[in-house]
Design a protein around this motif. Structure first.
Motif, PDB file in Angstrom:
ATOM      1  N   SER A  38       0.837  -1.210   0.000  1.00  0.00           N
ATOM      2  CA  SER A  38       0.000   0.000   0.000  1.00  0.00           C
ATOM      3  C   SER A  38       0.867   1.254   0.000  1.00  0.00           C
ATOM      4  O   SER A  38       0.579   2.223  -0.713  1.00  0.00           O
ATOM      5  N   ARG A  39       1.935   1.238   0.781  1.00  0.00           N
ATOM      6  CA  ARG A  39       2.847   2.390   0.824  1.00  0.00           C
ATOM      7  C   ARG A  39       3.522   2.593  -0.526  1.00  0.00           C
ATOM      8  O   ARG A  39       3.618   3.725  -1.026  1.00  0.00           O
ATOM      9  N   LEU A  40       3.971   1.509  -1.137  1.00  0.00           N
ATOM     10  CA  LEU A  40       4.629   1.597  -2.440  1.00  0.00           C
ATOM     11  C   LEU A  40       3.646   2.039  -3.527  1.00  0.00           C
ATOM     12  O   LEU A  40       3.997   2.818  -4.414  1.00  0.00           O
ATOM     13  N   THR A  41       2.416   1.547  -3.443  1.00  0.00           N
ATOM     14  CA  THR A  41       1.388   1.936  -4.410  1.00  0.00           C
ATOM     15  C   THR A  41       1.091   3.437  -4.294  1.00  0.00           C
ATOM     16  O   THR A  41       0.878   4.118  -5.310  1.00  0.00           O
ATOM     17  N   LEU A  42       1.110   3.950  -3.067  1.00  0.00           N
ATOM     18  CA  LEU A  42       0.890   5.385  -2.852  1.00  0.00           C
ATOM     19  C   LEU A  42       2.001   6.203  -3.511  1.00  0.00           C
ATOM     20  O   LEU A  42       1.737   7.247  -4.107  1.00  0.00           O
ATOM     21  N   GLU A  73      11.189   1.485 -10.256  1.00  0.00           N
ATOM     22  CA  GLU A  73      11.850   0.894  -9.091  1.00  0.00           C
ATOM     23  C   GLU A  73      10.830   0.513  -8.022  1.00  0.00           C
ATOM     24  O   GLU A  73      10.986  -0.496  -7.329  1.00  0.00           O
ATOM     25  N   THR A  74       9.781   1.307  -7.907  1.00  0.00           N
ATOM     26  CA  THR A  74       8.733   0.994  -6.932  1.00  0.00           C
ATOM     27  C   THR A  74       7.959  -0.244  -7.359  1.00  0.00           C
ATOM     28  O   THR A  74       7.613  -1.102  -6.529  1.00  0.00           O
ATOM     29  N   GLN A  75       7.677  -0.350  -8.653  1.00  0.00           N
ATOM     30  CA  GLN A  75       7.001  -1.555  -9.165  1.00  0.00           C
ATOM     31  C   GLN A  75       7.846  -2.800  -8.939  1.00  0.00           C
ATOM     32  O   GLN A  75       7.319  -3.872  -8.599  1.00  0.00           O
ATOM     33  N   LYS A  76       9.142  -2.682  -9.113  1.00  0.00           N
ATOM     34  CA  LYS A  76      10.041  -3.818  -8.875  1.00  0.00           C
ATOM     35  C   LYS A  76      10.000  -4.236  -7.406  1.00  0.00           C
ATOM     36  O   LYS A  76      10.049  -5.433  -7.087  1.00  0.00           O
ATOM     37  N   SER A  77       9.899  -3.250  -6.508  1.00  0.00           N
ATOM     38  CA  SER A  77       9.813  -3.561  -5.073  1.00  0.00           C
ATOM     39  C   SER A  77       8.514  -4.299  -4.766  1.00  0.00           C
ATOM     40  O   SER A  77       8.504  -5.238  -3.950  1.00  0.00           O
ATOM     41  N   ILE A  78       7.427  -3.887  -5.417  1.00  0.00           N
ATOM     42  CA  ILE A  78       6.149  -4.590  -5.226  1.00  0.00           C
ATOM     43  C   ILE A  78       6.243  -6.004  -5.777  1.00  0.00           C
ATOM     44  O   ILE A  78       5.756  -6.968  -5.161  1.00  0.00           O
ATOM     45  N   LEU A  79       6.881  -6.155  -6.927  1.00  0.00           N
ATOM     46  CA  LEU A  79       7.031  -7.480  -7.544  1.00  0.00           C
ATOM     47  C   LEU A  79       7.833  -8.407  -6.647  1.00  0.00           C
ATOM     48  O   LEU A  79       7.564  -9.618  -6.587  1.00  0.00           O
ATOM     49  N   ALA A  80       8.826  -7.862  -5.947  1.00  0.00           N
ATOM     50  CA  ALA A  80       9.632  -8.684  -5.031  1.00  0.00           C
ATOM     51  C   ALA A  80       8.807  -9.176  -3.855  1.00  0.00           C
ATOM     52  O   ALA A  80       9.069 -10.246  -3.290  1.00  0.00           O
ATOM     53  N   ILE A  81       7.776  -8.412  -3.485  1.00  0.00           N
ATOM     54  CA  ILE A  81       6.895  -8.798  -2.386  1.00  0.00           C
ATOM     55  C   ILE A  81       5.796  -9.726  -2.877  1.00  0.00           C
ATOM     56  O   ILE A  81       5.455 -10.723  -2.240  1.00  0.00           O
ATOM     57  N   ASN A  82       5.249  -9.382  -4.026  1.00  0.00           N
ATOM     58  CA  ASN A  82       4.106 -10.126  -4.560  1.00  0.00           C
ATOM     59  C   ASN A  82       4.392 -10.496  -6.012  1.00  0.00           C
ATOM     60  O   ASN A  82       4.195  -9.692  -6.922  1.00  0.00           O
ATOM     61  N   SER A  83       4.855 -11.673  -6.215  1.00  0.00           N
ATOM     62  CA  SER A  83       5.209 -12.121  -7.567  1.00  0.00           C
ATOM     63  C   SER A  83       3.939 -12.390  -8.369  1.00  0.00           C
ATOM     64  O   SER A  83       3.361 -13.476  -8.322  1.00  0.00           O
ATOM     65  N   ASP A  84       3.513 -11.360  -9.104  1.00  0.00           N
ATOM     66  CA  ASP A  84       2.268 -11.426  -9.852  1.00  0.00           C
ATOM     67  C   ASP A  84       2.541 -11.105 -11.315  1.00  0.00           C
ATOM     68  O   ASP A  84       3.329 -10.209 -11.624  1.00  0.00           O
ATOM     69  N   ALA A  86       0.656  -9.677 -13.502  1.00  0.00           N
ATOM     70  CA  ALA A  86       0.205  -8.331 -13.861  1.00  0.00           C
ATOM     71  C   ALA A  86       1.260  -7.293 -13.491  1.00  0.00           C
ATOM     72  O   ALA A  86       1.534  -6.364 -14.261  1.00  0.00           O
ATOM     73  N   ILE A  87       1.863  -7.459 -12.330  1.00  0.00           N
ATOM     74  CA  ILE A  87       2.900  -6.522 -11.900  1.00  0.00           C
ATOM     75  C   ILE A  87       4.137  -6.674 -12.775  1.00  0.00           C
ATOM     76  O   ILE A  87       4.772  -5.678 -13.158  1.00  0.00           O
ATOM     77  N   ALA A  88       4.473  -7.907 -13.113  1.00  0.00           N
ATOM     78  CA  ALA A  88       5.614  -8.146 -13.989  1.00  0.00           C
ATOM     79  C   ALA A  88       5.404  -7.485 -15.349  1.00  0.00           C
ATOM     80  O   ALA A  88       6.337  -6.912 -15.933  1.00  0.00           O
ATOM     81  N   GLN A  90       3.562  -4.814 -15.848  1.00  0.00           N
ATOM     82  CA  GLN A  90       3.686  -3.365 -15.629  1.00  0.00           C
ATOM     83  C   GLN A  90       5.153  -2.937 -15.610  1.00  0.00           C
ATOM     84  O   GLN A  90       5.509  -1.883 -16.157  1.00  0.00           O
ATOM     85  N   VAL A  91       5.984  -3.767 -14.997  1.00  0.00           N
ATOM     86  CA  VAL A  91       7.426  -3.482 -14.971  1.00  0.00           C
ATOM     87  C   VAL A  91       7.987  -3.462 -16.391  1.00  0.00           C
ATOM     88  O   VAL A  91       8.736  -2.553 -16.773  1.00  0.00           O
ATOM     89  N   ASN A  92       7.596  -4.431 -17.178  1.00  0.00           N
ATOM     90  CA  ASN A  92       8.069  -4.509 -18.571  1.00  0.00           C
ATOM     91  C   ASN A  92       7.592  -3.302 -19.388  1.00  0.00           C
ATOM     92  O   ASN A  92       8.365  -2.703 -20.156  1.00  0.00           O
ATOM     93  N   ASP A  93       6.344  -2.922 -19.207  1.00  0.00           N
ATOM     94  CA  ASP A  93       5.785  -1.768 -19.933  1.00  0.00           C
ATOM     95  C   ASP A  93       6.508  -0.478 -19.542  1.00  0.00           C
ATOM     96  O   ASP A  93       6.790   0.367 -20.407  1.00  0.00           O
ATOM     97  N   ARG A  94       6.795  -0.336 -18.257  1.00  0.00           N
ATOM     98  CA  ARG A  94       7.471   0.885 -17.798  1.00  0.00           C
ATOM     99  C   ARG A  94       8.890   0.950 -18.347  1.00  0.00           C
ATOM    100  O   ARG A  94       9.368   2.035 -18.707  1.00  0.00           O
ATOM    101  N   GLN A  95       9.565  -0.173 -18.414  1.00  0.00           N
ATOM    102  CA  GLN A  95      10.919  -0.206 -18.973  1.00  0.00           C
ATOM    103  C   GLN A  95      10.916   0.227 -20.437  1.00  0.00           C
ATOM    104  O   GLN A  95      11.792   0.989 -20.878  1.00  0.00           O
ATOM    105  N   GLN A  96       9.928  -0.229 -21.181  1.00  0.00           N
ATOM    106  CA  GLN A  96       9.817   0.154 -22.585  1.00  0.00           C
ATOM    107  C   GLN A  96       9.497   1.647 -22.724  1.00  0.00           C
ATOM    108  O   GLN A  96      10.016   2.316 -23.627  1.00  0.00           O
ATOM    109  N   LEU A  97       8.661   2.154 -21.826  1.00  0.00           N
ATOM    110  CA  LEU A  97       8.302   3.571 -21.863  1.00  0.00           C
ATOM    111  C   LEU A  97       9.533   4.442 -21.592  1.00  0.00           C
ATOM    112  O   LEU A  97       9.754   5.454 -22.268  1.00  0.00           O
TER     113      LEU A  97
END
Length: 254
Positions: A38-42, A73-84, A86-88, A90-97
């Motif tokens: 929740s903190r990272l999402t904020l 970097e925040t998305q990567k931190s969420i992915l490390a907590i919750n391997s999902d 959808a989050i993975a 999002q990380v890929n899309d952000r890297q391309q952006l």
């Protein structure tokens, strides 16, 4: 036999206690994970909000990458907590952006900065720049920004704040002049001129234009004062002359 029964019951009680402790620990860990997510999402939401609001100010490619990299970097931190997945994704899309921004985004010069028109817009702009500076400082402390880039972005933010302040001060001076408050107007203009002269931005069109405007307004105030003093002197001279004429005029004989 009784001993075995007692031992069995004791073992079961112990197992219940262990299971209860493990369940509580698991719940605590899951709760901590949810809180951290929740903190990272904020953090992501706040950064996305800033990205949606910077359309009214000139930004550099470096600043865009800083902000999007913060989200990555925040998305990567969420992915490390919750391997999902959808989050993975999002990380890929952000890297391309970020890669796309690096290849195609063109930095905007400060000469494109449009100053706000009213007090409400001024306040919103000041708050936006303040938040941007906070973000830049935070990312610099995390070691995510090159020192040269950090210095350049902070300087740009400071210059935008100065432009807003100068424009606001000159506007107040103009209002004071219209209200016949020359003393207040002079104070505002002196402050604006002193600040503009102290800015190390040789060749900056904004600085030159505002300095010329402020000095022109101050010169008009000076001329008004000169004219007023001369008019007062003429009136005093005329009054003195009239008094002398009355004093030395031939006295009537009765």
């Amino acid at each position: 036999m009784t001993v075995y029964i007692i031992a069995g019951v004791g073992f079961l009680v112990l197992m219940v206690i262990v299971m209860t402790v493990l369940q509580q620990q698991s719940k605590r860990v899951e709760s901590e994970k949810r809180t951290e997510v929740s903190r990272l999402t904020l953090t992501i939401d706040e950064t996305e909000d800033l990205l949606s609001r910077i359309t009214n100010i000139p930004v550099t490619k470096a600043l865009m990458i800083i902000m999007h990299n913060r989200i990555l970097e925040t998305q990567k931190s969420i992915l490390a907590i919750n391997s999902d997945r959808a989050i993975a994704a999002q990380v890929n899309d952000r890297q391309q952006l970020i890669e796309s921004i690096g290849n195609s985004f063109r930095s905007q010069g400060l000469d494109t900065f449009r100053l706000p028109n009213d007090d409400r817009e001024v306040l919103q702009m000041v708050q936006l720049i303040k938040k941007l500076k906070g973000l830049i400082n935070n990312e610099h402390k995390r070691g995510r920004i090159n020192p040269d880039v950090f210095g350049n972005e902070i300087k740009r933010a400071d210059l935008m704040q100065i432009r807003i302040n100068i424009n606001s001060i000159i506007g107040r001076a103009r209002g004071a002049i219209e209200a016949k408050q020359s003393g207040s107007a002079r104070t505002y203009l002196d402050k604006a001129i002193k600040t503009l002269r102290a800015i190390n931005s040789e060749g900056d069109g904004f600085v030159n234009a505002k300095l010329e405007e402020a000095e022109g307004m101050l010169a008009k105030l000076d001329q008004v004062k000169i004219d007023r003093d001369e008019r007062a002197k003429r009136e005093q001279d005329e009054k003195t002359s009239t008094d002398l004429d009355i004093l030395f005029q031939p006295k009537k004989k009765w």
